[in-house]
Each structure stands twice: as structure tokens, then as C-alpha cells.
Write a protein that holds these residues in place. Structure first.
Motif, mmCIF file in Angstrom:
data_model
loop_
_atom_site.group_PDB
_atom_site.id
_atom_site.type_symbol
_atom_site.label_atom_id
_atom_site.label_comp_id
_atom_site.label_asym_id
_atom_site.label_seq_id
_atom_site.Cartn_x
_atom_site.Cartn_y
_atom_site.Cartn_z
ATOM 1 N N ILE A 1 143.586 47.358 58.386
ATOM 2 C CA ILE A 1 142.269 47.465 57.741
ATOM 3 C C ILE A 1 142.050 48.880 57.203
ATOM 4 C CG2 ILE A 1 139.769 47.265 58.042
ATOM 5 C CD1 ILE A 1 140.345 45.218 60.251
ATOM 6 N N PRO B 1 144.887 50.285 54.459
ATOM 7 C CA PRO B 1 144.824 49.657 53.133
ATOM 8 C C PRO B 1 143.500 49.912 52.406
ATOM 9 C CG PRO B 1 145.481 48.045 54.788
ATOM 10 C CD PRO B 1 145.125 49.286 55.515
ATOM 11 N N GLN B 2 142.409 49.987 53.186
ATOM 12 C CA GLN B 2 141.108 50.192 52.539
ATOM 13 C C GLN B 2 140.976 51.614 51.994
ATOM 14 O OE1 GLN B 2 138.124 48.177 52.344
ATOM 15 N NE2 GLN B 2 139.141 46.331 53.017
ATOM 16 N N ARG C 1 145.105 48.339 44.010
ATOM 17 C CA ARG C 1 143.832 47.719 43.636
ATOM 18 C C ARG C 1 144.008 46.246 43.314
ATOM 19 N NH1 ARG C 1 141.280 52.646 40.258
ATOM 20 N NH2 ARG C 1 140.399 53.722 42.035
ATOM 21 N N GLU C 2 145.136 45.954 42.635
ATOM 22 C CA GLU C 2 145.354 44.546 42.256
ATOM 23 C C GLU C 2 146.000 43.771 43.397
ATOM 24 O OE1 GLU C 2 147.893 44.942 38.952
ATOM 25 O OE2 GLU C 2 146.383 45.931 37.732
ATOM 26 N N GLY C 3 147.045 44.376 43.968
ATOM 27 C CA GLY C 3 147.922 43.621 44.856
ATOM 28 C C GLY C 3 147.492 43.503 46.244
#
Lengths: 314, 363
Positions: free
Chosen positions: A226, A229-230, A312-314
Motif C-alpha cells: 500500500i 505503491p501509493q 500511474r497507468e499500470g
């Protein structure tokens, strides 16, 4: 036609003429704002940019009384292939410095941000205090860290070895001098990473951690799946900014070592300065070097921006 | 599956009593709804059961084990949040797999269990997208899947349909009910929507002002509300509550308007009120029949609700009585009418204690 409209119609053309004299049209105002800026930009940025690109293909010294002599790619060839000129050494020093400095800043900055994320008495004050180093001038920082690193009077050895006299000579030992600059840069710029990471960490909604606690995720699992990645997009921005800065590093090195001992801490920027403004004033060759640095920075930035878009996309 | 017991559980935030000491036993496989207006303490109660909120006093027993001070991860419960609480950076598949991965389950087990719940909730087609691109209904299905995949002892749901629009809410309500029936899992469900509570709960816990007002089946809280709050809060509109004075088998409501108390209530009211006293007469809109006999009133307004008509009757300029009538019924405003009450659906309340007067049932 009402009485109220009568005078306005009668005075119409005269009123308009008077009004035109007093007021400028939107188009005029736009031109008045844009052109001075544009001219300044062309004179101060665009022209030097292209002129230095032109000079990078010439043999030219700004102090020699000779016009630029076209040599095509000779300057680039010399920088990239001539071993005697030791440009590769400067690139190696800069690369090593960038990796160590940015890597440590990310670790220290992220670690501090994780600690400061928790609210405790005085956490606001501590956050402010931690941010102070990045507000100082790099030259000033270089000078006072020079005193701190001083082998006989400096506090650094005293703190590390508990003995000021028997400590290391940080700034004059070729194996330590680059580390010394890295330490100062980490001290100065980790707060920047702290700032970015703190904004990222505080934006993570608490319910995600609540959901993870219910889902029986351990602290480490929560951090990995969490928190990291955030915060990753902001962390990548921090890495991008700091890497660009590391490649341009000049003032801190000049303040601390001036590139010495020997050329142990001579980053590309310091070398560029020496070539361009000391000795023979090799304007053409240093322009080529500057362009190589620019290309490297653009390439590295592109890599990061791609990674950023992927997170941002993946 | 699990039994949950709350023993004198309470919560204070500083001086504010969010939940006053409450006792509640939720049986294995039961669907219990905590119902009440905003700020009544229902979500705090649920969060205390989950361990996300520490209790100020009392004990929480889960399957006979005291979990009052256990971490949420040690309670074997799943929690469905109002705003889904999905991990936005993970795909739906990864979201559902999260609790299993956190427990170190094997890849094969994870794959099987994720596929199983995805099939159950009909979200197989969205497994590889991020939650951000899903509709509210699908997001809540994913949240439910993440709760289900772990096969926990109990499910706690905090207004899971609150963030959905009306259309999805109806569908999801049915799905949650179906899931409960299929899984037979102990479920505690928080809502402020009394229609949702009536439709879903095996039992409803009505809360207000940090206090449990009544615990009962939907039929009990609807037909036999324990007090004025429950009578008014449950139902749409709530129970008609009209102040009057009881004496000699009749409640005098207004000048010239009185209600003859059904015979089976007379002895109870005589005993409770010592022959005479103030009382509140309560009846649901569907207990009212507008006809040529009974109490006089004038039609104040009529609303057509599709399947039925709601008549609003003015009872002497002070009280409005809501009456449910067939949809074909229509009266012009101001029409003088008379209405009667279905005796079995009439209730009485004490105006001082606000509690329902309980009728003694003789065998």
C-alpha cells in the motif's frame, strides 16, 4: 426611442473616438505583454542555446582573437574518445556521485517522512527544522561543512570517532572526498524528499490501512503493497529532480573541494567550468561538453517520466 | 461462522458518549442490522466489533473468545466499507487476492478462491481492470468479494450501499441478501435506511442518541415499537402519534373527536393509567380506513405513490393523520371525511416515559 437613449446616440461617434484614444484594444495589450517577454527569452535563452550548439562544432576560444573554426564533430569525438583528456573520469565521478547521493537521499528522506507522518507533540516544529538545510545557499553550506569536516577543528570527526585529532581527512583523502560531498548533499536535500514523501503519505486514505488490518496484512506487507505503491509517483518525481540536480552539481563541490584532491571530486560541471572559464577558455569544446550533459539529462528524465507514467497507468 | 456478544460495550470520545453501555447477542448465521439516524453510534458500534475502534468499557466476545483488546487481524472478521476502500493501484484480481496473499496462501489456492468469488459475484469480466474504471455497483461487488474470499467468521458491513445510486442499491440489496442466504454467514449490517433494514435484517437493532432503543425482528419493530422514537423512525411515513386523554374506555383526542378503545385494550389502560390519564394513540397509515363512520377529519392533501394513495387528514387543525388508501381513492382537498382504525393495529404510548404501553395477553 426613450428619452434616456437619446443623448447616447447623439454623442455616439464622438464618444467612441474619445474612448479609443483612452483605451487600448485587447490585441494591443496582448502584444505589449508578450513581445518584451519573447524578445528577452530569445536574447537570453534561445539565442545562446543555438549559438552554443553552433560553437560546439567549432574550435573557438572566447579570449582568442580568432573567429570560430568549423571542426564538425571533433569536439564531441575528443570528449567521448580521447583518454588523455580524462572526460570519462568526470562522467564516472558524476555518475557515482548521482547514484550515491540520490539513493541515500531517497532512503533517508523516505525514512524520515515515515517517522514524521505519525503525529506527536512537536512534530510540526521538527518537520520545519528538518526543512531548514534545503533553504540555505549551497555555497554557504559548502563553506561551513568545510569547517565541520576540518580534520583538526571540525566536529564531524569528533562525533564519528570521538577524537578530533586521529580522524580522517575527509576533504583531502581521494577515497573519502566524494563521500564527503555526498554526505553534505544528503544532509541538504533529503528534506526535499521528506517534503514530497510526506505529502504523498498524508494523501493515502486511512481506510486503506484499516481494510488491510482487517485483511490481516502485516506492517511490512502493508508497507510493500500500500504505502510504497501509493507514494511511488512522488518518489519518482523526487528521484527525477534530484538526479537532474546531481548531474548539474557545481556549487557544493566548489564550496567544499573545488574538485580536489587531484580530480577526485571533479564532476562534469566543475570540469566544464574549468574548461570554459579557466586556462585556455576552450569555449567550443566546453559547449560540446555542455550539450553532452544536456542530452544525458534529457535521456535520464525521459526514463523516469516513462516509469512515472507506468506507475500511474499500470 | 460466529456468535458475537457485546457486554456493556461503550465508547466515549472525550466527553461525548458515542455509544452508551449496550448489550447485544448476535447469533450464528444471523443477519443483524444496526439502524438509526446519523450520529446515533451505529458505525462506532460496528467499528468496535471489528477492532478498528477501541472500546471505552465492556467486553466483546467472538465465538466464546474475549476479543475486546484483540487487533482487527486477530478477530477473523471481514469489513465492507461504505466507500469500498479498494486499493486503487491494484487490479480487481489483486484486490480480491490481497487478504489471501497477506496470509501467505499458495498461488494455486489464491487463483481458485478468487475465481470462485468472482463467479459468485459475477465480476469475472472485470478482474484485470483497476477499480477506478468500475461502476459503483461493481466496486461494491469487488469489496464484497474481497470480504468473502477469506471465508471469515463474520461479516461487518458499514452502509455498503450508501454510496450507490438508487438503481444499483436495489440490485445490490438483493445480492447481499442472496449471499447471506447462500453463505449463512453471521452478518452485522449498518444502515440509516429503514427500508433497507426491514428488507434485509433477521433482526434490527434500532439506535438513537448512543442508546439501543429496540432489538427485534422487522415485524416487531414495525408493529410493536418499543417507544415513540422507534414508532416514528420506522415506516415511511412513521406511525401516526396523536396525544389524547383516556377515560372510561375512550381516548378523547380533540373537542368532539374521541376514539373508543378496543375492548382488549381497556383493562390494560385502566390498570396502567389508574383509570384516567394522558396517553398517545399510535397507528400505522395502513391501519386507517376512510369511510362513513369513525372520527371526523378533513382532507389536507393527497399524494399518489404509484401503487397506493397517501391521504393526509387534518384532525382539527393541530394534527395530520397519514392514511394509506387504494390508488383509485381520491378526495378533493377540504373534503370532510370520517376514518376508522383497525383495532389490532392500534398501539398506546406513555407521553412521559415515551415507552409503549404493553398489553397483557391473557391466555
Amino acid at each position: 426611442m426613450s428619452q434616456l437613449e437619446m443623448p447616447a446616440v447623439a454623442a455616439g461617434p464622438a464618444y467612441r473616438r474619445q474612448n479609443q484614444r483612452r483605451q487600448m484594444s485587447d490585441r494591443t495589450i496582448t502584444h505589449l505583454f508578450i513581445w518584451p517577454t519573447l524578445i528577452l527569452l530569445i536574447l537570453m535563452n534561445i539565442f545562446p542555446l543555438f549559438y552554443s550548439l553552433y560553437l560546439s562544432f567549432n574550435d573557438y576560444s572566447v579570449i582568442a582573437n580568432e573567429p570560430p573554426k568549423w571542426v564538425a564533430l571533433d569536439n564531441y569525438e575528443k570528449i567521448l574518445t580521447n583518454e588523455r583528456s580524462r572526460y570519462w573520469h568526470n562522467f564516472t565521478v558524476t555518475g557515482k556521485y548521482a547514484v550515491l547521493s540520490v539513493g541515500l537521499q531517497i532512503v533517508v528522506g523516505f525514512g524520515l517522512a515515515m517517522l514524521l507522518k505519525e503525529k506527536f507533540a512537536g512534530s510540526g516544529l521538527i518537520t520545519t527544522l528538518i526543512l531548514i538545510p534545503m533553504m540555505l545557499s549551497p555555497v554557504v553550506v559548502g563553506l561551513f561543512w568545510k569547517l565541520i569536516f576540518d580534520p583538526s577543528k571540525g566536529i564531524f570527526n569528533h562525533l564519528i570517532y570521538m577524537n578530533a585529532t586521529g580522524g580522517k581527512e575527509w576533504l583531502s583523502d581521494p577515497t573519502l572526498a566524494l563521500w564527503a560531498i555526498v554526505i553534505v548533499d544528503v544532509w541538504m536535500w533529503s528534506p526535499f524528499v521528506v517534503l514530497l514523501c510526506l505529502s504523498g503519505l498524508s494523501a493515502i486514505p486511512s481506510y486503506l490501512y484499516e481494510a488491510a488490518a482487517i485483511d490481516r496484512a502485516s506492517g511490512w506487507f502493508q508497507f510493500r503493497r500500500i504505502t510504497l505503491p501509493q507514494v511511488m509517483p512522488l518518489l519518482l518525481i523526487a528521484v527525477l529532480f534530484r538526479t537532474i540536480e546531481a548531474f548539474k552539481q557545481f556549487d557544493l563541490v566548489m564550496g567544499l573541494t573545488g574538485g580536489t584532491p587531484g580530480d577526485a571530486t571533479e564532476t562534469v560541471s566543475v570540469r566544464l567550468y574549468r574548461e570554459a572559464f579557466l586556462g585556455k577558455f576552450k569555449t567550443g569544446e566546453s559547449s560540446a561538453l555542455a550539450y553532452i550533459v544536456l542530452i544525458i539529462i534529457i535521456a535520464v528524465s525521459n526514463l523516469y517520466i516513462r516509469a512515472l507514467n507506468r506507475t500511474r497507468e499500470g | 461462522m460466529a456468535t458475537i456478544e457485546l457486554q456493556q460495550v461503550e465508547k466515549k470520545f472525550g466527553d461525548l458518549h458515542a455509544v452508551k453501555p449496550m448489550d447485544l447477542t448476535i447469533h450464528d448465521g444471523e443477519f443483524v442490522v444496526l439502524l438509526g439516524p446519523s450520529g446515533c453510534g451505529k458505525t462506532t458500534t460496528l467499528r468496535m466489533i471489528s477492532g478498528l475502534e477501541a472500546v471505552t468499557g465492556g467486553r466483546i466476545i467472538l465465538n466464546g473468545r474475549d476479543v475486546t483488546w484483540a487487533h482487527p487481524s486477530e478477530r477473523d472478521i471481514a469489513f465492507v466499507f461504505q466507500f469500498f476502500a479498494l486499493y486503487s493501484h491494484l487490479t480487481v484480481r489483486q484486490n480480491i487476492a490481497f487478504p489471501l496473499q497477506a496470509q501467505g496462501e499458495s498461488k494455486e489456492t489464491i487463483r481458485q478462491r478468487v475465481a470462485e468469488v468472482a463467479r459468485l459475484l459475477r465480476i469475472e469480466h472485470v478482474l484485470d481492470v483497476k477499480p477506478g474504471s468500475l461502476s459503483g455497483g461493481d466496486r461494491q461487488r469487488v469489496a464484497l468479494a474481497r470480504a468473502l474470499v477469506r471465508r471469515p467468521a463474520a461479516f461487518l458491513m458499514d452502509e455498503p450501499l450508501g454510496a450507490l445510486d438508487a438503481e444499483f442499491r436495489e440490485t445490490m440489496r438483493a445480492e447481499i441478501k442472496r449471499l447471506h442466504i447462500e453463505q449463512h454467514a453471521t452478518t452485522v449490517y449498518v444502515t440509516h435506511d429503514q427500508i433497507e433494514a426491514m428488507a434485509m435484517g433477521d433482526r434490527i437493532v434500532v439506535m438513537s442518541d448512543a442508546v439501543v432503543q429496540q432489538v427485534g425482528t422487522p415485524a416487531q419493530v414495525y408493529h410493536d415499537p418499543a417507544n415513540l422514537f422507534v414508532a416514528h423512525f420506522i415506516g415511511s411515513p412513521g406511525m401516526n402519534l396523536i396525544k389524547g386523554r383516556y377515560a372510561a374506555g375512550t381516548v378523547h383526542l380533540r373537542e368532539g373527536v374521541s376514539y373508543p378503545v378496543p375492548d382488549f385494550w381497556v383493562s390494560t389502560l385502566n390498570e396502567v393509567l389508574k383509570g384516567e390519564g394522558d396517553v398517545i394513540l399510535g397507528f400505522r397509515p395502513e391501519a386507517v380506513t376512510v369511510n362513513s363512520e369513525g372520527m371526523p377529519a378533513t382532507v389536507y392533501a393527497t399524494d399518489l405513490h404509484g401503487g397506493y394513495t397517501m391521504l393526509h387528514l387534518d384532525l382539527g387543525g393541530e394534527e395530520i393523520v397519514h392514511a394509506r388508501a387504494p390508488r383509485s381513492v381520491h378526495y378533493p382537498i377540504g373534503t370532510a371525511v370520517r376514518f376508522a382504525l383497525e383495532p389490532a393495529m392500534v398501539r398506546f404510548f406513555d407521553p412521559v416515559t415515551e415507552k409503549a404501553i404493553v398489553r397483557e395477553v391473557t391466555a
